[in-house]
Enzyme design. Structure first.
Site, PDB file in Angstrom:
ATOM      1  N   GLU A 201      20.469  -8.314  71.828  1.00 13.58           N
ATOM      2  CA  GLU A 201      19.261  -8.037  71.057  1.00 13.58           C
ATOM      3  C   GLU A 201      19.052  -6.529  70.993  1.00 13.58           C
ATOM      4  OE1 GLU A 201      15.922 -10.106  72.673  1.00 13.58           O
ATOM      5  OE2 GLU A 201      16.795 -12.100  72.375  1.00 13.58           O
TER       6      GLU A 201
ATOM      7  N   CYS B 289      19.429 -22.381  66.090  1.00 15.34           N
ATOM      8  CA  CYS B 289      20.612 -21.983  66.856  1.00 15.34           C
ATOM      9  C   CYS B 289      21.558 -21.155  65.992  1.00 15.34           C
ATOM     10  CB  CYS B 289      21.341 -23.220  67.393  1.00 15.34           C
ATOM     11  SG  CYS B 289      20.343 -24.245  68.500  1.00 15.34           S
TER      12      CYS B 289
ATOM     13  N   ASP C 243      15.234  -4.425  94.009  1.00 14.43           N
ATOM     14  CA  ASP C 243      14.165  -4.685  93.042  1.00 14.43           C
ATOM     15  C   ASP C 243      12.932  -5.141  93.819  1.00 14.43           C
ATOM     16  OD1 ASP C 243      12.467  -5.569  91.062  1.00 14.43           O
ATOM     17  OD2 ASP C 243      14.015  -6.616  89.927  1.00 14.43           O
TER      18      ASP C 243
ATOM     19  N   VAL D 294      17.293  -9.845  81.695  1.00 13.40           N
ATOM     20  CA  VAL D 294      18.591 -10.071  81.032  1.00 13.40           C
ATOM     21  C   VAL D 294      19.591 -10.789  81.936  1.00 13.40           C
ATOM     22  CG1 VAL D 294      18.317  -8.112  79.479  1.00 13.40           C
ATOM     23  CG2 VAL D 294      19.473  -7.785  81.687  1.00 13.40           C
ATOM     24  N   GLY D 295      19.184 -11.110  83.165  1.00 12.44           N
ATOM     25  CA  GLY D 295      20.079 -11.836  84.063  1.00 12.44           C
ATOM     26  C   GLY D 295      20.818 -10.975  85.059  1.00 12.44           C
ATOM     27  N   LYS D 296      20.176  -9.893  85.546  1.00 16.67           N
ATOM     28  CA  LYS D 296      20.842  -9.005  86.505  1.00 16.67           C
ATOM     29  C   LYS D 296      21.141  -9.721  87.827  1.00 16.67           C
ATOM     30  CE  LYS D 296      17.717  -5.838  86.650  1.00 16.67           C
ATOM     31  NZ  LYS D 296      16.768  -6.525  85.728  1.00 16.67           N
ATOM     32  N   THR D 297      20.143 -10.474  88.321  1.00 18.95           N
ATOM     33  CA  THR D 297      20.331 -11.137  89.612  1.00 18.95           C
ATOM     34  C   THR D 297      21.424 -12.198  89.529  1.00 18.95           C
ATOM     35  OG1 THR D 297      18.032 -10.739  90.264  1.00 18.95           O
ATOM     36  CG2 THR D 297      19.205 -12.501  91.414  1.00 18.95           C
ATOM     37  N   THR D 298      21.433 -12.972  88.457  1.00 18.34           N
ATOM     38  CA  THR D 298      22.491 -13.967  88.266  1.00 18.34           C
ATOM     39  C   THR D 298      23.851 -13.282  88.179  1.00 18.34           C
ATOM     40  OG1 THR D 298      20.981 -15.446  87.090  1.00 18.34           O
ATOM     41  CG2 THR D 298      23.338 -15.808  86.769  1.00 18.34           C
TER      42      THR D 298
ATOM     43  N   LYS E 182      18.029  -3.893  81.546  1.00 21.28           N
ATOM     44  CA  LYS E 182      16.647  -4.180  81.185  1.00 21.28           C
ATOM     45  C   LYS E 182      16.143  -5.420  81.930  1.00 21.28           C
ATOM     46  CE  LYS E 182      13.821  -4.662  76.971  1.00 21.28           C
ATOM     47  NZ  LYS E 182      13.042  -5.846  77.400  1.00 21.28           N
TER      48      LYS E 182
END
Length: 338
Positions: free
Chosen positions: A238, A279, A61, A33-37, A30
């Protein structure tokens, strides 16, 4: 197989990092969500742990982020990451392939092929994603078949577009079957017009289409071979992200594409004495979904990545963050990348 025989896969990416035969690694999920990282971190660990191999990280992308992630400019031609001898990056623009397919212009500047390609790209869902991949394959194929080629990549890592685009992207064989059928239909309609314009090379166009057909067949064979291709799903703990991840996994299974690894990003590992109520509440919610994932994906490598104290940008921070892919974060440990 009994429960006693079952062993939970390691919660890390060592199986991918040490895999000798993988040629294609897709990283997707999605948006946000941090795909590139994740794809950058996987690529770095591959390069560091296999110094005698060459790796290429590619963004398919439309909203390219590799340049931002590494803090240096990448484009349509592969270029080595500054500070790494065996990792290169490139960002692909699918429109360049569309233009290439319609590049035969007559002497008067007319180009009926552009009209045909516009019709093709508007009538077939996923054609942009498919063409972007074909651009990659052609680039690599041409490079590896040229005597002057300096680099032959052992493994290609793809930083893919958000889930919906990725699913269409992975339908390459079906998409190109539609493309070729549509082209035959339009070629029949424009045949007389094209034949009367001496400046238009219809044979060139047909040759390009034949090349795409051959490449598509080859790719389809490799995509469904788990020793050659695997897909890493990236998500956060999530509901919407997990829902979309499950949808993606089901689709990948239907295409026969290997998927056995999930990276869960942005996890907040709080301690009981932590005074931050927000938190604690968020950690409780994340733990709920992590529990569901542990049950649902007990046969997956489930890699849990911590929420760190800064943006993960630049080679130094990416390298530090990437270590959590092979040596899982221990709650209570430092998440300081500075």
């Amino acid at each position: 197989m009994s429960d006693l025989d079952f062993e939970t896969p390691d919660p890390n990416l060592k199986s991918i990092i040490t895999h000798d035969t993988l040629k294609w690694i897709f990283v997707g999920g999605k948006g946000g969500v941090g795909k590139t990282t994740s794809s950058s971190s996987i690529s770095i660990q591959l390069a560091l742990n296999n110094p005698n191999k060459q790796y290429l990280l590619i963004s398919t992308d439309p909203a390219h982020n590799l340049s931002d992630a590494f803090g240096e400019k990448f484009g349509k031609d592969a270029r080595k990451v500054t500070g790494m001898d065996n990792l290169s990056c490139m960002e692909i623009d699918p429109t360049s392939t569309i233009e290439d397919l319609s590049a035969d212009v007559d002497m008067d500047g007319n180009n009926p092929l552009k009209g045909m390609m516009a019709d093709l790209t508007s009538s077939i869902p996923g054609i942009d994603e498919a063409l972007s991949f074909m651009e990659v394959i052609k680039h690599i194929k041409n490079q590896n078949s040229t005597e002057k080629a300096e680099i032959s990549y052992d493994t290609i890592i793809f930083d893919t577009a958000p889930t919906g685009h990725t699913l269409r992207f992975l339908q390459l064989p079906q998409t190109f079957s539609k493309l070729l059928a549509k082209f035959d239909e339009l070629a029949g309609q424009f045949g007389g017009l094209l034949g009367s314009m001496g400046g238009v090379d219809t044979n060139s166009m047909m040759n390009k289409m034949t090349e795409l057909k051959e490449l598509t067949k080859l790719i389809n064979e490799q995509f469904t071979d788990p020793d050659v291709t695997t897909f890493v799903v990236v998500c956060i703990a999530e509901f919407l992200s997990l829902y979309e991840s499950e949808r993606l996994i089901q689709e990948l299974n239907s295409y026969g594409i290997d998927v056995n690894t999930i990276i869960v990003n942005q996890l907040l590992f709080t301690q009981k004495e932590d005074p931050c109520k927000r938190c604690q509440a968020r950690s409780k919610m994340q733990n709920k979904y992590l529990g569901e994932m542990d049950e649902l994906y007990e046969d997956f490598h489930l890699v849990k990545m911590p929420l760190v104290n800064t943006e993960v940008r630049g080679l130094e921070k990416l390298t530090k963050f990437s270590k959590f892919l092979v040596e899982p974060y221990v709650p209570g440990g430092s998440v300081d990348l500075d």
